[in-house]
Design an enzyme around this catalytic site. Sequence first.
Site, PDB file in Angstrom:
ATOM      1  N   PRO A  48       0.749  -1.251   0.000  1.00  0.00           N
ATOM      2  CA  PRO A  48       0.000   0.000   0.000  1.00  0.00           C
ATOM      3  C   PRO A  48       0.778   1.299   0.000  1.00  0.00           C
ATOM      4  O   PRO A  48       0.660   2.048   0.956  1.00  0.00           O
ATOM      5  CB  PRO A  48      -0.786  -0.111   1.291  1.00  0.00           C
ATOM      6  CG  PRO A  48       0.059  -0.967   2.189  1.00  0.00           C
ATOM      7  CD  PRO A  48       1.063  -1.650   1.351  1.00  0.00           C
ATOM      8  N   GLU A  49       1.509   1.634  -0.999  1.00  0.00           N
ATOM      9  CA  GLU A  49       1.923   3.029  -1.125  1.00  0.00           C
ATOM     10  C   GLU A  49       1.416   3.506  -2.478  1.00  0.00           C
ATOM     11  O   GLU A  49       0.891   2.709  -3.251  1.00  0.00           O
ATOM     12  CB  GLU A  49       3.445   3.172  -0.958  1.00  0.00           C
ATOM     13  CG  GLU A  49       3.881   2.821   0.465  1.00  0.00           C
ATOM     14  CD  GLU A  49       5.338   3.152   0.794  1.00  0.00           C
ATOM     15  OE1 GLU A  49       5.914   4.033   0.134  1.00  0.00           O
ATOM     16  OE2 GLU A  49       5.878   2.530   1.717  1.00  0.00           O
ATOM     17  N   LYS A 100      -3.008   7.472  -2.107  1.00  0.00           N
ATOM     18  CA  LYS A 100      -3.129   6.167  -1.488  1.00  0.00           C
ATOM     19  C   LYS A 100      -4.574   5.701  -1.411  1.00  0.00           C
ATOM     20  O   LYS A 100      -4.978   5.022  -0.454  1.00  0.00           O
ATOM     21  CB  LYS A 100      -2.499   6.199  -0.090  1.00  0.00           C
ATOM     22  CG  LYS A 100      -1.175   5.408  -0.019  1.00  0.00           C
ATOM     23  CD  LYS A 100      -0.584   5.391   1.372  1.00  0.00           C
ATOM     24  CE  LYS A 100       0.461   6.451   1.560  1.00  0.00           C
ATOM     25  NZ  LYS A 100       1.133   6.365   2.885  1.00  0.00           N
TER      26      LYS A 100
END
Length: 461
Positions: A48-49, A100
């Site tokens: 998750p970036e 994000k």
Amino acid sequence: MLYKLATRKHIFVEIYIADICTCSKQAPFLLGSDFLLWHILICSIKMPEGPELHLASLYVNKMCDGVVFSGPVIKSEVSKNPEVAFTCDSFRITATSRGKEVKLTLTPMKSDDDGKRRSKGGQADQHMDIVFRFGMSGYFRFTSEDEVPKHAHLRFYTKEKPRRVLSFVDTRRFGSWQPNGTWQPDRGPCIMFEYKSFRENVLSHLSDRAFDRPICEVLLNQKYFNGIGNYLRAEILYRLNIPPFVCARDALEGLELEDEFEDGKPVKDEITDTKTPERAKKKGMKREAGDVLRLCHTVPLEVVSLGGKGYDPEKMDYSAFEAWLRCYYVDGMKSVRDHNGRTMWFKGDPGPMAPKDSKSPKTKKRAKKDDDHDYTEKKKVAKTMKESTTKKRVVKKETPKKEKPTHPKEVVSKRGKAEKTQEETQQSETKSSARKKKNSSVEAAAGRERRSGRVTRKNSK
DNA sequence: CGTCCACGTCTAC
DNA sequence: TAGACCTGGACGG
């Protein structure tokens, strides 16, 4: 290199061969092994970036292009996120990303039936946006129905005969979604795809108290750096040799509002450099050309250009991404816990605002008064990273835990074949997951050549 | 077996 | 500025 990857992951290749066959029409521009590879890599996105969120949106658009979905959207029992009240006989799914976050759009298809309105789902005509945040472990996956991964907490089913499923998978459940959601208002412009406004947003708010903090901590502030995460902040600051704990305002003020950066060119150069290390790294010159804000844009785009192998130490092919990393989790780099308890990786001077107490990540909460020498270099524990495949038979039961004792239904649909494939996947993962502080001289084992190459390049600097 | 660690937010003292 | 929220892999005993 590509073939090496494919070879190493042959098990995975086999597992997904069915998907590839059924979905190959969606990517006509990719042929044969290229498509195979793309598919494999794209499937490995589970982190998750900003770059990974964007790759996730590409994955959804690619896999769901031309696919018709139907019926209700199903949420797992254990998830505390809201139900998605959307029922439609035929709809499509597309995705976009911003920083994000990822937004899925469910669009009902034009049903030719005149008077026959969908009586079931009241909002059959209305499209719906669902905005996702991925937490620490979210990702999307499109599979056949009996290969739905564990921890698939939101599922969209296709209309066709043997159904397929688009799943939002989130092992740790830190992720979230909002039906009829919008981009979170407090988050700033996307560092990758709204560069101009991102830059303006930062430079026009430098008087904000938020910029009193160390630059490395401000880089995680999504109000200004929507898309930057823990590995990106390390890589960005490292390339410019900026001490992580200098005051953010000091590091940012004086930057030009306008940056005539041309999309594509710098990114391309960067990639070229990566492929020709002997040229780029000869003089120890890191001609990165650009200020922090530009690198907040270009560095994430490099990861997007890598083609899908985002941050994911445990899953799949991690080697290309690992080779791309120059600082984060790299041997020889220093690490410190910042004021929020997050590990900051860097080289050289930590900067004036470095936390005084917590030196190394090890000294988290323990009053352990062990000798606090300065910022600890990563100790090279020369431990033989032998293939720790011994624990492979530990068939974890994966009990839904208590949290919802009344409904032990969390178990999606993993049994028989599906379960086996999963396990095989995990096994191959554990093998290649060589991370930690292995001394590069030790391994000699397979699968590490890329990383070794990177380290060597570094050392030769 | 137990401890530590992980790509990120959130909200509650 | 701490926890809280979670699962699971690596590693230590």
